[in-house]
Design an enzyme around this catalytic site. Structure first.
Site, mmCIF file in Angstrom:
data_model
loop_
_atom_site.group_PDB
_atom_site.id
_atom_site.type_symbol
_atom_site.label_atom_id
_atom_site.label_comp_id
_atom_site.label_asym_id
_atom_site.label_seq_id
_atom_site.Cartn_x
_atom_site.Cartn_y
_atom_site.Cartn_z
ATOM 1 C CB ALA A 79 -0.905 0.014 1.228
ATOM 2 C CB CYS A 80 2.501 3.433 -1.818
ATOM 3 S SG CYS A 80 2.082 3.547 -3.558
ATOM 4 C CB ALA A 81 0.831 8.050 -2.217
ATOM 5 C CB THR B 147 3.692 0.642 -4.599
ATOM 6 O OG1 THR B 147 3.915 1.766 -3.764
ATOM 7 C CG2 THR B 147 3.901 -0.592 -3.784
#
Lengths: 106, 472
Positions: free
Chosen positions: A9-11, A16
């Site tokens: 999970a990233c922005a 990612t």
């Protein structure tokens, strides 16, 4: 059905997904059948509630400030969570990150 | 590395209070809720360009054939009503994050957004009266306005009263944005609070779930709509204008002015690398704070562009959302294209060379996490100066070239933030903007180069040392 599901999970799930590709390559090279995917931190809830619940959640280092908040959710779902090492992320070391994920699952 | 230790102090002591604000439910709802308006803004941009092709013969042909108006229709109902998407999206995300069924909250939010408007449009006749050439009978517009009491009574009323029974589209676009944000957050908060407090109609278990769900929304929606009605009544009786007009005059106009100032541009440009330096997603955080202000700026410019009157004299803004996306964050936070070029052509250390290969393609799409974490730029004092300086200098110079009319203002077209440089410049401002973006890329290279060279030398020495130690 894959053996294990690893969720990153990233922005926005953009950078990612590059790392996901590297991790998939590393898993394939090691002959492992993993499902690895990237998503945005705002979708974590939905993914944890889905039938195909991930076995481990890894946070991008850029959203490590959200660790506490997300940890509460993953703890409730009984899924281990950690933040990806910054250098591994930057250098796109798929194999290292895969090892982190495996260590968390076992 | 001791600088990491110091960084930990910053990220443990300094950032948490900032993050607390950024991570509030309201901010999260704002940030993720606004995202729902983006596809409509971008799709609408395409029709905005089509309705206004910047090439006279084509534009003329489209106007004559009536297609320009058709494209305008598509633009107006997507980009043109972006406050609607925002007001639904923000309340929706807020309630979704609280773990309740969220669409009814989004719809309640829309109902309230409309319910606080006076549902009328100023009489087009009275607006036209002052203009030369218009008027009634042999009287000019001005004469009509001066002697309105001499006209037949029916005509007087017709000229002065607003058109009722209409939703004023002005408030559904950029002008209603701040009101939409405030209403969305308020509804999200109120709706979840009531559900959490158990304010709902519980039906016997035999009632099917989809029927019962409708009743869940009934009490919170009813309470909120009633509250909104009293707010409307207060503004209608006491303030004599609707809430949206008040918010626009008192809050949105000054904030938009602030965000559109030279100082505002510099502060925004500085804070993006500032947050990133401590490993926190600066682009995302500043985006959350600025979108609500900069998107209306974009909207204003789009409207001017659509009317063929885009110029600073007509009130065009310099700092729009595209100024943020396609200049301050061009090729990724810190405008790191200069570093990419360095690593590809001049780097000698293995680390920089291999990172250059990883970053080259994502960099073109304005993604630079590999550099931020891999070089790294995060907590790296050796590259901090150009990392902070480049966005600030680019923001300052871009502001000035638009201010002095060397490059025309941004036209209000929204390109997705991942659009590669030069292409995005062409879309958001024409060929001059594309050329200016190319200049920005050169600026980035010039600023980063000396620092990158020194850093590369240091890394190379480290690598050689490590190699020597291994061989020994």
């Amino acid at each position: 059905m894959a053996e294990k599901t690893i969720m990153l999970a990233c922005a926005a799930g953009m950078s990612t997904s590059m790392l996901v590709k590297k991790m998939q390559d590393a898993a394939k090279a090691a002959g492992k059948d993993y499902e690895i995917f990237a998503t945005s931190t705002s979708d974590v809830d939905e993914k944890l509630a889905s039938s195909n619940k991930p076995d481990v959640v890894l946070l991008g280092p850029q959203v490590s400030y959200m660790k506490k908040e997300i940890q509460a959710k993953t703890d409730a779902a009984g899924v281990p969570l950690d933040v990806i090492n910054m250098m591994d992320y930057g250098m796109m070391k798929g194999d290292n990150v895969l090892k982190t994920a495996e260590a968390l699952i076992s | 590395m001791d600088n990491v230790g110091r960084g930990n102090w910053v990220s443990e002591k300094l950032l948490p209070p900032i993050m607390k604000v950024v991570n509030t439910k309201a901010m999260n709802a704002l940030k993720d809720g606004m995202v729902y308006s983006l596809p409509f803004i971008i799709i609408g941009s395409i029709f905005l360009i089509l309705s206004n092709i910047p090439y006279k013969p084509v534009a003329q042909a489209l106007t004559d054939s009536g297609w320009s108006a058709i494209f305008t229709q598509a633009y107006t109902t997507s980009f043109g009503i972006m406050a609607v998407w925002a007001v639904v999206g923000i309340a929706y995300v807020y309630v979704r994050n609280e773990g309740f069924e969220a669409l009814p909250a989004g719809l309640t939010s829309l109902a309230i957004f409309l319910g606080l408007q006076s549902l009328q449009v100023a009489s087009p006749l009275s607006a036209a009266m002052g203009k030369a050439g218009s008027g009634v009978g042999s009287l000019s517009g001005t004469q009509v306005a001066e002697h309105i009491d001499k006209l037949p009574h029916a005509l007087q009323t017709f000229l002065t009263s607003p058109v009722t029974g209409a939703i004023n589209i002005t408030w559904l676009g950029g002008q209603g944005m701040i009101a939409a944000i405030l209403i969305g957050i308020f509804v999200g908060w109120g709706y979840s609070a009531m559900l959490r407090a158990g304010w709902k109609i519980t039906l016997p278990e035999q009632v099917p779930a989809n029927v019962a769900n409708q009743f869940t929304a009934m009490i919170p929606a009813g309470v909120l709509i009633t509250v909104a009605m009293f707010i409307y009544a207060f503004f209608s009786f006491i303030v004599k204008e609707d809430l949206l007009q008040t918010i626009y005059t008192l809050i949105q106009t000054p904030l938009q002015g602030l965000s559109d100032s030279f100082g505002g541009a510099l502060i925004i440009a500085f804070l993006v690398p500032f947050f990133w330096f401590f490993g926190v997603h600066g682009g995302l955080i500043m985006g959350a704070i600025t979108t609500g202000l900069l998107v209306p700026n974009t909207f204003d410019n789009a409207a001017l562009y659509h009317a063929g009157k885009l110029s600073l004299a007509n009130g065009a803004h310099i700092v729009t959302n595209e100024f943020y996306n396609n200049f301050i964050n061009l090729t990724g936070s810190g405008i790191t294209i200069g570093l990419v070029i360095f690593t590809l052509v001049a780097a000698r250390s293995v680390q920089l060379k291999s990172l250059g290969k990883i970053e080259a393609v994502p960099g073109l799409f304005n993604i630079n996490e590999p550099f931020l974490f891999g070089l790294p730029l995060v907590l790296n004092p050796f590259l901090a100066i150009p990392f902070f300086l480049t966005p600030v200098l680019v923001a300052a110079s871009t502001y000035l070239v638009i201010y002095f009319g060397i490059v025309p203002p941004l036209n209000g077209v929204a390109a997705p933030w991942t659009t590669p440089p030069i292409i995005s410049g062409f879309l958001i401002g024409g060929w001059k903007m594309a050329v200016w973006q190319a200049v920005v890329l050169v600026m980035s290279a010039a600023i980063y180069w000396p620092f990158a060279k020194r850093y590369d030398k240091m890394l190379l020495a480290q690598e050689q040392e490590a190699e020597a130690a291994e061989n020994a």
